[in-house]
Design a protein around this motif. Structure first.
Motif, short mmCIF file in Angstrom:
data_model
loop_
_atom_site.label_atom_id
_atom_site.label_comp_id
_atom_site.label_asym_id
_atom_site.label_seq_id
_atom_site.Cartn_x
_atom_site.Cartn_y
_atom_site.Cartn_z
N PRO A 86 8.01 2.77 -7.95
CA PRO A 86 6.83 2.07 -8.48
C PRO A 86 7.20 0.88 -9.36
O PRO A 86 6.57 -0.18 -9.28
CB PRO A 86 6.10 3.15 -9.27
N PRO A 112 11.89 3.13 1.05
CA PRO A 112 10.83 3.33 0.05
C PRO A 112 11.20 2.63 -1.26
O PRO A 112 12.38 2.48 -1.57
CB PRO A 112 10.77 4.85 -0.11
N ASP A 154 0.85 -1.19 0.00
CA ASP A 154 0.00 0.00 0.00
C ASP A 154 0.88 1.24 0.00
O ASP A 154 2.04 1.21 0.43
CB ASP A 154 -0.90 0.02 1.24
N SER A 155 0.34 2.34 -0.45
CA SER A 155 1.08 3.60 -0.46
C SER A 155 1.23 4.15 0.97
O SER A 155 0.27 4.11 1.75
CB SER A 155 0.34 4.61 -1.33
N PRO A 156 2.42 4.61 1.34
CA PRO A 156 3.66 4.62 0.56
C PRO A 156 4.36 3.26 0.63
O PRO A 156 4.62 2.74 1.72
CB PRO A 156 4.50 5.69 1.26
N ALA A 157 4.63 2.69 -0.53
CA ALA A 157 5.24 1.36 -0.60
C ALA A 157 6.67 1.39 -0.06
O ALA A 157 7.42 2.32 -0.34
CB ALA A 157 5.23 0.87 -2.04
#
Length: 250
Positions: free
Chosen positions: A197, A194, A176-179
């Motif tokens: 994408p 982090p 889920d964001s932030p991955a």
């Protein structure tokens, strides 16, 4: 006073000190194990007796100095490796000194053996373009190629050590964001990295391809027999693709 049993000391060092008190990682424990094995084999040869007959009193300061010289002259170990082995010896005898004050003088003499000084070379690095050329050499049409691509992409994206990436499990990733990915480093210190994408998409596809769950607690990267990929395996993989990419670079 009867001298403490060498092998009882070694057993307590691993079980009580490294295991219960320090709670060191498996990797650290294995490094100590290999160092102690090397020390015992050297002692057996030096004193011309079976390992089972060795006594703690034989591990004197001159003997440890001879052991370090053996690492340098016979095994060709670097100063870094010699210092790592000496640090292992220091940790072991510091533990013995605390647990058995009667051996304090012997231990203190060993603890006074200094580490060797070494010139630290500047670390090199690869540019983004060089990393891209290496990744471009990987055949992503086959399963192992896709594994290798993700492995190198994660090392580059997270800046993690090779062993840290090899220790990753699907459950360490947050999708889920932030991955991000949770990395367990030296000293069992956790940090969150982090993810880009594109790297996240690669992880998801890789997990799906192997029909694994995102809650899976087994190593993410595995060999052909589904065993955990080793650092030696990664070294081979990296050398292979770097060599291929090198032919394309000026």
């Amino acid at each position: 006073m009867k001298s403490p049993d060498l092998f009882k000391l070694i057993s307590d060092f691993f079980v009580k000190h490294l295991g219960s008190e320090k709670n060191v990682s498996k990797h650290t424990s294995l490094a100590y194990r290999d160092g102690i094995k090397l020390l015992l084999k050297f002692a057996s040869k030096e004193y011309n007796c079976p390992v089972r007959e060795l006594r703690i009193g034989q591990f004197t300061q001159p003997f440890i100095v001879s052991f370090i010289s053996y690492l340098e002259n016979d095994r060709g170990n670097t100063i870094r490796t010699q210092n790592a082995r000496l640090a292992m010896v220091h940790t072991f005898f510091e533990y013995i000194m605390i647990e058995n004050p009667s051996l304090a003088d012997q231990c203190q003499r060993i603890l006074r053996i200094p580490q060797k000084r070494q010139i630290r070379k500047s670390l090199g690095y690869l540019s983004a373009d060089e990393i891209k050329k290496i990744l471009d050499e990987i055949d992503r049409l086959n399963t192992l190629g896709r594994r290798d691509y993700l492995l190198i992409a994660l090392i580059y994206d997270t800046g993690a050590r090779v062993q840290e990436v090899l220790d990753l499990k699907p459950c360490d990733f947050r999708f889920d964001s932030p991955a991000h990915v949770r990395i367990l480093g030296k000293g069992r210190k956790e940090r969150l990295c982090p993810l880009l994408p594109e790297t996240l998409r690669l992880v998801i596809k890789y997990i799906e391809e192997y029909d694994r769950s995102i809650s899976d607690s087994k190593p993410l990267f595995q060999g052909k027999g589904r065993e955990k990929l080793s650092r030696h395996g990664v070294r081979y993989i990296l050398k292979k693709y770097v060599k291929k990419a090198g032919k394309q670079m000026p």
